[in-house]
Design a protein around this motif. Structure first.
Motif, PDB file in Angstrom:
ATOM      1  N   GLU A 142       0.854  -1.184   0.000  1.00 31.59           N
ATOM      2  CA  GLU A 142       0.000   0.000   0.000  1.00 31.59           C
ATOM      3  C   GLU A 142       0.897   1.244   0.000  1.00 31.59           C
ATOM      4  O   GLU A 142       2.059   1.175   0.362  1.00 31.59           O
ATOM      5  CB  GLU A 142      -0.933  -0.018   1.213  1.00 31.59           C
ATOM      6  N   PRO A 175       1.200   2.592   5.095  1.00 35.97           N
ATOM      7  CA  PRO A 175       0.551   1.549   5.895  1.00 35.97           C
ATOM      8  C   PRO A 175      -0.592   2.061   6.762  1.00 35.97           C
ATOM      9  O   PRO A 175      -1.483   1.286   7.123  1.00 35.97           O
ATOM     10  CB  PRO A 175       1.692   0.990   6.755  1.00 35.97           C
ATOM     11  N   PRO A 200      -4.011   3.313   3.070  1.00 34.56           N
ATOM     12  CA  PRO A 200      -4.002   1.842   3.037  1.00 34.56           C
ATOM     13  C   PRO A 200      -4.693   1.224   1.827  1.00 34.56           C
ATOM     14  O   PRO A 200      -4.552   0.033   1.605  1.00 34.56           O
ATOM     15  CB  PRO A 200      -4.735   1.472   4.332  1.00 34.56           C
TER      16      PRO A 200
END
Lengths: 651, 141
Positions: free
Chosen positions: A521, A524, A528
């Protein structure tokens, strides 16, 4: 000649407590091309910004340096400030005299003051050469591609389509549904997935905005955010789906019997088959590896029994091309290959199965209609041992991560097993129990209290066959005792891994993955559902192990990101990108190889590098490598950096 | 005492943010370094480093993202390769290769950034002034 204004912020005492701001203002006001310099308590406050605006007008400034905090804090603020009075925002620069000066040299005030002056002078030199830049606009194709038709892809497709945008949903199997449709019931509410997921599948199939391409795979993607071109392979199903009505007569008559993938090899299917009765689309495909006609040259029973003449043994893979503006990757998971784990007797003993197999045995629509007859002899198992963390949380041998769903599905399976076999006993060997969702802990307690699931904290050391029983040796680390169970069935909670082929797909899409193949991603915590490559979004277990609620939430998140992308007619791209001086470029092609975004191509005719401004992310790697100096990164041009170096190296 | 002049180049995403964090933490370090923000360490041309020495800098610091963390996928690997060559090149013209320092600093390593800069400043102090400066080369090339 520039007309530069310099605005020095006190930031209360954050800067002024260390740096003599009055002195700095006086010194820089004498610097070349500076027509105005001043200091103020809080530059970012409304009066501070108003002062900048007034001075831009009054002194006819054509560039502004704000000496204050880090550009990551307020660069955008001050660029907007000057833009509001008609200056090009890229004619505004920040001199970082707080984070990288006053705060780190608090004990050497005089030197910090000198340093602040130098920092401002260097930024003035940079500003002198700053060109006014205009963000690049690119049109947006308001259609989305969703890859993967599990619950993540279904949810994302429906959300986007309901917002009024077209969706192309590509699924590699002949039906959407994914692993969720294999499940018996779902935790922690024990809904049957057919009841909650099949209506969604039907919606997908009937939605006027969704183009469902089942039994298809993404072959190639080119382009960039807002403007992707996708080539999709439609695998040969050997059935003309336009003619087929899904009556199922062909399947009935097919003489070939093949282990069913959908039933996790616990039952047989035909060579012409649909995945399950509620499939969407409800059209069969012929498995050419097992079809008698394809393997032995004879049969064609299905063809004879199809009154619609939909069977076509000559069918070939075909390709379609679609233009889309955004791509959601929802390729899901698989369970780790059980053959990799030697120690638990999988493959050797029929009655050692994995979680998904037990799901099929417990499913009312499964091969045993919900009664968990064990695979070896069809007996009802009276003692069932569940082993947690097989492959997960095992950095020495397999995967270090937690697969997240196993604790919960084991409670659920043990519970459903007990409901089917009330006089049976379920044992669970666990390392830790992680039930951290809404209603999850209560669900576990219910399993322990009402269904008497016996939890044993420890690992299993050995599994071996003893007559028609499977002996399980383990340890209960809480009591310090050895445990021996004579089990009828052993269920392994295998680690979740990215679905087969996901890694290859990620390479095609130029997406990054972690060490285990899960998609990375953009951030994080804060981003996300986005990928680092603009225009790609992530949903579901393709990104990391997840349960259904989380998957659905992420899918909706990704869909809303796509919606917001599509809410604009044009996208704006930072103008901090590489530029080629075609007079200087010799077309050597070094930059083309180095560019991580494939934004540079050598024009064969002109023999010069051409940059696709929409693909360029502005890293400047090409500029540093260009042997003729033909490439420049806007906003950080060579002359700008060199003039800054000169200021900094001066005495 | 000899006060070295150090020019730093930091990538926008990791090392520069790490330097900012040193400030936020109030981790003190010697003021000898003067920082230039670039988008990626991969955009630092060998010319910049050579120019810094030519103009009289005593040391050059380069900060990038940790391997695998580059915001632009692989810029830091390219930097690493360039710096190895560049160190060899500057030692040919009589500069100690230790005058160039390449470090990976994440946005979370404020304290470490301050420590590295402190160490590097001390190292350059020990190495003494840039010999090109003493020989007047800066006016020559």
């Amino acid at each position: 000649m520039n007309r530069i204004g310099v605005f020095i912020c006190h930031c209360g005492l954050n800067i002024a407590g260390t740096v003599d701001v009055k002195k700095v203002a006086k010194l820089v006001s004498d610097y070349s091309e500076v027509v105005y310099a001043t200091d103020y308590m809080y530059m970012c406050s409304d009066p501070g910004q108003d002062m900048i605006k007034e001075m831009v007008k009054e002194k006819k400034l054509d560039g502004v340096v704000v000496a204050a905090c880090s550009p990551t804090m307020h660069e955008t603020t001050f660029r907007n400030t000057i833009a509001s009075v008609g200056l090009n925002p890229y004619r505004g620069e920040i001199a970082n005299i707080r984070e990288q000066c006053s705060w780190v040299h608090q004990n050497t005030k005089e030197i910090a003051t000198e340093k602040a002056v130098k920092i401002i002078e260097a930024i003035i030199e940079k500003l002198k050469l700053d060109k006014p830049l205009v963000p690049l606009s690119v049109p947006v194709t308001k259609r989305a591609l969703v890859i993967g038709g599990g619950i993540a892809g279904i949810q994302a497709s429906l959300d986007i389509a309901d917002s009024g945008y077209e969706v192309i949903l590509v699924e590699k199997n002949q039906s959407i549904g994914g692993h969720m449709l294999q499940l018996s019931e779902t935790f922690p509410t024990l809904d049957c997935p057919q009841c909650i997921a099949t209506p969604k599948m039907v919606q997908v199939g009937q939605h006027p905005k969704i183009k469902l391409l089942a039994f298809s795979e993404v072959e190639e993607v080119s382009g960039y955010v807002g403007n992707f071109k996708v080539k999709i392979r439609r695998k040969a199903s050997f059935v003309d789906w336009d003619k087929c009505t899904g009556c199922g007569f062909c399947m009935e008559k097919c003489p070939a019997k093949v282990p069913s993938e959908f039933n996790e090899f616990l039952s047989k299917r035909k060579a012409i088959y649909t995945l399950f009765p509620q499939a969407v689309p409800n059209k069969p495909v012929i498995d050419s590896n097992n079809c008698l006609y394809f393997t032995k040259g004879k049969c064609r029973v299905c063809e004879k029994n199809c009154s619609l003449k939909a069977i076509n043994f000559e069918q070939k893979d075909s390709f379609v091309e679609e233009n889309v503006g955004a791509i959601i990757v929802a390729t899901g998971y698989d369970l780790m290959n059980k053959a990799e784990v030697g120690e638990y007797g999988y493959g050797k003993y029929k009655d050692v199965i994995d979680g998904l197999q037990l799901e099929r045995l417990l499913a009312p629509a499964g091969p045993t209609e919900g009664i968990p007859y064990r695979p070896s002899d069809g007996k009802i198992p009276k003692e069932v041992v569940f082993i947690q963390c097989v492959g997960s949380r095992d950095p020495e041998h397999y995967y270090p991560y937690c697969s997240k769903i196993c604790c919960m599905y084991t409670v659920k399976q043990a519970m459903i097993y007990k409901h089917a076999v009330p006089d049976g006993q379920a044992y669970v060997f666990y390392m830790d129990i992680r039930c951290n969702g809404k209603g999850y802990e209560e669900f576990l307690q219910r399993g322990i209290e009402e269904d008497r699931i016996l939890y044993l904290r420890g690992r299993v050391s050995k599994i071996f066959k003893d007559g028609d029983k499977i002996r399980v040796w383990g340890a209960d680390t809480l009591t310090g005792r050895k445990i021996e169970i004579s089990a009828d069935l052993v269920v392994l909670a295998m680690a979740m891994v990215p679905s087969k082929g996901a890694k290859k797909l990620a390479e095609k899409l130029r997406l990054t993955t972690d060490d285990y193949g899960f998609l990375t991603e953009a951030h994080p915590k804060l981003r996300p559902v986005e990928s680092l490559t603009a225009g790609y979004f992530l949903a579901g277990a393709a990104q990391a192990p997840k349960d259904i609620p989380e998957t659905v939430a992420q899918a909706s998140g990704a869909a809303s990101k796509v919606d917001s992308l599509f809410s604009k007619d044009e996208l704006y791209h930072e103008p901090i990108i590489a530029n080629v001086d075609e007079e200087v470029c010799v077309g050597c092609g070094i930059c083309e190889v180095l560019c991580p975004y494939e934004a540079i191509e050598i024009d064969e005719q002109d023999k010069v590098a051409k940059i696709n401004p929409a693909l360029c992310e502005g890293c400047g790697t090409c500029c540093a490598a260009c042997p003729s100096g033909a490439l420049e990164l806007e906003g950080f041009r060579r002359k700008q950096i060199l003039s800054m170096i000169k200021v900094f190296a001066e005495v | 005492m000899f006060e070295p002049k150090i020019i730093g180049f930091c990538c926008n995403w990791c090392a520069y943010a790490g330097a900012d964090l040193a400030g936020i933490n109030r981790n003190q370090y010697p003021p000898n370094i003067r920082m230039i923000r670039v988008m990626c360490s991969g955009t630092i041309e060998p010319l910049y480093v050579v120019k810094a020495f030519k103009e009289g800098a005593d040391g050059v610091f380069i900060g990038g993202c940790h391997p695998g963390d580059c915001h632009y996928q692989s810029g830091n690997y390219k930097t690493q390769r360039r710096i190895v060559l560049l160190k060899r090149a500057i030692s040919e013209i009589g500069l100690d290769p230790r005058r160039i320092r390449l470090e990976w600093v994440s946005a979370a390593e404020g304290q470490r950034f301050a420590r590295i800069i402190t160490e590097f400043t001390e190292e350059i102090r020990k190495l003494g002034p840039n010999p090109l400066k003493l020989s007047g080369v800066e006016n020559g090339i």
